[in-house]
Design an enzyme around this catalytic site. Structure first.
Site, PDB file in Angstrom:
ATOM      1  N   HIS A 186      -0.933   3.509   4.893  1.00 52.44           N
ATOM      2  CA  HIS A 186      -1.909   4.338   4.172  1.00 52.44           C
ATOM      3  C   HIS A 186      -1.981   5.700   4.835  1.00 52.44           C
ATOM      4  CE1 HIS A 186      -5.711   5.692   2.473  1.00 52.44           C
ATOM      5  NE2 HIS A 186      -5.657   4.681   1.620  1.00 52.44           N
ATOM      6  N   THR A 196      -6.097   2.735  -5.291  1.00 49.02           N
ATOM      7  CA  THR A 196      -5.867   1.284  -5.201  1.00 49.02           C
ATOM      8  C   THR A 196      -6.673   0.530  -6.249  1.00 49.02           C
ATOM      9  OG1 THR A 196      -5.423   1.358  -2.844  1.00 49.02           O
ATOM     10  CG2 THR A 196      -6.092  -0.754  -3.718  1.00 49.02           C
ATOM     11  N   HIS A 248       0.593   2.949  -5.567  1.00 48.16           N
ATOM     12  CA  HIS A 248       0.595   4.357  -6.006  1.00 48.16           C
ATOM     13  C   HIS A 248       1.420   5.165  -5.030  1.00 48.16           C
ATOM     14  CE1 HIS A 248      -2.354   4.825  -2.800  1.00 48.16           C
ATOM     15  NE2 HIS A 248      -3.056   3.847  -3.344  1.00 48.16           N
ATOM     16  N   GLU A 265       0.821  -1.202   0.000  1.00 51.07           N
ATOM     17  CA  GLU A 265       0.000   0.000   0.000  1.00 51.07           C
ATOM     18  C   GLU A 265       0.863   1.264   0.000  1.00 51.07           C
ATOM     19  OE1 GLU A 265      -3.274   0.549  -0.372  1.00 51.07           O
ATOM     20  OE2 GLU A 265      -2.786   2.675  -0.228  1.00 51.07           O
TER      21      GLU A 265
HETATM   22  C1  GP9 Z   1      -8.999   0.191   1.219  1.00 53.94           C
HETATM   23  C2  GP9 Z   1      -7.676   0.326   0.590  1.00 53.94           C
HETATM   24  C3  GP9 Z   1      -7.282   1.759   0.353  1.00 53.94           C
HETATM   25  O1  GP9 Z   1      -9.607  -1.038   1.197  1.00 53.94           O
HETATM   26  O2  GP9 Z   1      -7.420  -0.545  -0.422  1.00 53.94           O
HETATM   27  O3  GP9 Z   1      -7.542   2.273  -0.893  1.00 53.94           O
HETATM   28  P1  GP9 Z   1      -6.855   3.628  -1.395  1.00 53.94           P
HETATM   29  O4  GP9 Z   1      -7.335   4.735  -0.500  1.00 53.94           O
HETATM   30  O5  GP9 Z   1      -5.373   3.452  -1.286  1.00 53.94           O
HETATM   31  O6  GP9 Z   1      -7.308   3.793  -2.788  1.00 53.94           O
HETATM   32 MN    MN Z   2      -3.811   2.249  -2.111  1.00 50.02          MN
END
Ligand code: GP9
Ligand code: MN
Length: 687
Positions: free
Chosen positions: A421, A305, A481, A261
């Site tokens: 995140h 994501t 990303h 992530e």
């Molecule tokens: C949530 C996670 C986050 O399930 O995959 O998504 P993002 O905010 O990185 O698009």
């Molecule tokens: Mn993500």
């Protein structure tokens, strides 16, 4: 006392009084359903407040229609509106219980399959308490029928209902404003249907969804199979030769796709106060059996994501706004990697510690052919187990093993981490490295959550080694990303040890890791330029799966004759020769050469721009026109979404049965003895 009662009665005998009573009952009831029948994941007091507020505006609007009429008619219209709203509420309760999602006109229209889809009969789904949603309507109708409440026959002035409609609109504006404040871009990015209901209400969701579906179906209806001609032409023109050194080298291996992530390439070998932030990932990066790409870029748009996932498993881009997965994931035809592998005898599974509805994964994964989706419901969760969007990575990975070991081999398993995140918060006991000191509070925690992710990855790899999975799997790892957005230029410059950063530097900052590890694979650092769109063709070639007539817009990163122009979702691009940001052109040294290009160079940039524009616009045409419904590659069977079911109890049963039929899971090979105790974690939550 008497006089109070009389006053109330007199009040109820006016139209306004009856309207208020109906409205209040509708309001309470809707709120009660929100709380008791759905799990909306309320996390702060702003959301609590919005949940209370949101039935009101549309409630006033709907019931207020009745106020434009007079006499009896007015009362019956109010009751009909109330009944319709209650029916909608009721239908949603049942639908949600089975699918953990909300009903929409799109669903009702597109699937007679809703009823086929129900694995239980209505009798089994219905709880007696569900019927309570009709109680207020029944009572009100009886009160009117028996004239306990009298009908107010006085004529109305139009100013009055107009005022009520105006009030509804004003309240809605307030609601929307507060929602946007707590969750910016709620409607443009549309993360999760749950979110729209939580913030703006069930009825708003229905309306909004109907509007979107209408817009989408118009585009879909006007598309035809001849629209594919351009796509097929583009694919033919950009076809590459497979690289015999790598083609089929991973045939029959398990595949792990490890989703890092918000993880950027600059973290590789990055140090804070002399200490490596990600020692495990670094080691993996330079392992002699790891192919690592150091010019690999993320290409996501608003869908973040979900865009990364869409590209990785379909070789199609996300959309200019919104997300393919939320807008088209349920309805479109896909020929995704899980489905292709499934049809080649693989077991396919996705793992994620957030709710299944986020990014509409629980529907999209069915369209992509994922046999299993282990989401939040499958994981043990205590109050300190989660942070931000879901289960902390160490706990998530450790618990995932329980399901991984039950998958018949070979399998394709995608593990989506989430602790690293935004806003990069981590509880004290899990922090094992100091923050950076740029002074930008949203940036400085990044290395701490990245380190945590790295530790978790290290523990997971150690398990794979002990369980024998490391040697018979191809392990793919990628960053989805950026973690630090371009709004933090000052901090970015500091992290990179630069005075300042320009647009070229920021484009380079969009590099994310992409690595492929396998025992016996010739590793090394590959400098080819590529992006997420290229992952699927690369992996399919490594797996030796025929890939000559599939519709994929990227190309195999290992091919020698590939086009190395990497598109960003906004039409900018990077390449080994030129980088284009807006109307500015940079050369490979990052110098602005916009006004210094030779005629030949201008020609090259023009061709690159045309390539990028075409690739992006063809992708949008495929998605918005649902063009894959007109095309099925040979050796591929169209995915039948109704065959998939991610409900915990059914899945656990199914896993047991398939293992009996195909006894190739790690668990079966270990004579039924679990390998979970091979997993070592230092997660403080478990001590
Ligand atoms: C949530 C996670 C986050 O399930 O995959 O998504 P993002 O905010 O990185 O698009
Ligand atoms: Mn993500």
């Amino acid at each position: 006392m008497r006089s109070v009662l009389r006053k109330v009665r007199d009040g109820l005998n006016t139209r306004t009084g009856f309207f208020v009573l109906t409205l209040v009952l509708f309001w309470i009831k809707t709120y009660a359903v929100y709380v008791n029948k759905f799990s909306l994941g309320i996390t702060n007091s702003a959301q609590k407040l919005l949940l209370i507020l949101n039935p009101l505006p549309l409630g006033i609007l709907l019931l207020g229609i009745a106020l434009y009429f007079r006499g009896k008619k007015s009362y019956w219209i109010m009751m009909i509106m109330d009944l319709l709203a209650s029916l909608w509420l009721f239908a949603n309760i049942l639908y949600y219980r089975e699918f953990s999602d909300f009903l929409s006109l799109g669903i009702i229209k597109s699937s007679g399959s809703v009823s086929n889809n129900l694995t239980l009969s209505i009798g089994e789904i219905l709880h007696a308490s569900d019927l309570l949603v009709f109680l207020d309507v029944i009572v009100l109708v009886l009160l009117l029928a028996f004239k306990i409440i009298k009908i107010d026959k006085r004529p109305v002035k139009y100013r009055y209902p107009l005022g009520i409609t105006g009030l509804a609109c004003a309240l809605f504006a307030v609601n929307l404003g507060l929602a946007e404040k707590d969750r910016p871009q709620l409607l443009t990015r549309t993360f999760d249907n749950n979110y729209i209901v939580k913030y703006l209400g069930l009825n708003f969701y229905a309306g909004y969804n109907a509007y979107q579906t209408h817009k989408q179906s118009a585009t879909r209806a006007s598309a035809s199979s001849s629209d594919l001609d351009q796509v097929l032409k583009f694919i033919k023109e950009n076809k590459t030769e497979v690289n015999p050194e790598y083609y089929g080298k991973a045939k029959g291996k398990n595949v792990f796709v490890f989703h890092l992530e918000s993880f950027q390439q600059f973290m590789i070998n990055y140090k804070v106060n002399g200490k490596e932030v990600t020692p495990n990932i670094n080691k993996f990066y330079s392992d002699q059996n790891t192919l690592s790409f150091d010019n690999f870029y993320h290409q996501v748009g608003q869908g973040k994501t979900s865009d990364a996932e869409t590209m990785l498993e379909n070789s199609l881009y996300g959309l200019p706004s919104g997300s393919v997965m939320t807008s088209y994931g349920t309805s479109n035809t896909f020929q995704a990697m899980p489905a292709i592998l499934d049809q080649q005898g693989y077991t396919t599974a996705a793992f994620h510690g957030d709710v299944g509805s986020f990014w509409n994964r629980d529907n999209t994964y069915k369209s992509w052919g994922y046999q299993y989706f282990f989401s939040e419901d499958y994981y043990k969760n205590k109050t300190n187990y989660s942070i931000g969007y879901g289960l902390k990575d160490k706990l998530f990975l450790q618990q995932s093993v329980k399901y991984i070991e039950q998958l018949p081999q070979p399998f394709y398993a995608k593990l989506i981490t989430v602790t690293n995140h935004y806003p990069y918060e981590l509880d004290k006991q899990n922090q094992t490295i100091e923050k950076t000191t740029t002074g930008d509070s949203t940036v400085d925690g990044y290395v701490q959550t990245a380190k945590y992710l790295d530790d978790a990855f290290g523990e997971f790899i150690a398990y794979l080694q002990k369980a024998g999975l490391y040697d018979n799997s191809m392990i793919v790892m990628y960053g989805d990303h950026y973690g630090i957005s371009n709004n933090h230029k000052k901090a970015i410059a500091q992290l990179l040890g630069k005075e300042s950063v320009n647009s070229y530097d920021l484009a380079q900052f969009q590099k994310v890791p992409f690595m492929i590890h396998m025992d016996g694979l010739k590793g090394g650092i590959d400098h080819t330029y590529g992006g997420e769109i290229d992952v699927m063709p690369t992996l399919l070639d490594l797996l030796g799966i025929k890939n000559t007539d599939t519709i994929q817009l990227g190309n195999d990163l290992l091919a020698k004759d590939r086009n190395q122009t990497v598109a960003f979702r906004n039409g900018d691009f990077v390449s080994p020769t030129f980088t284009k940001i807006g109307s500015t052109i940079y050369n490979d040294k990052g110098e602005n050469v916009t006004d210094k290009l030779t005629a030949e160079q201008k020609q090259e940039v023009k061709a690159q721009t045309a390539f990028v524009d075409e690739q992006l616009s063809l992708s949008d045409k495929i998605v918005t026109g649902d063009l894959l419904r007109f095309y099925t590659p040979s050796d591929f069977k169209k995915v039948d979404k109704t065959q998939y079911n991610y409900k915990y109890s059914d899945v656990m049963k199914q896993l047991k049965e398939t293992q009996k039929k195909t006894p190739t899971s790690v668990l079966m090979k270990n004579n039924g003895k679990s390998t979970q105790d091979l997993y070592a974690t230092d997660a403080p939550e478990l001590k």
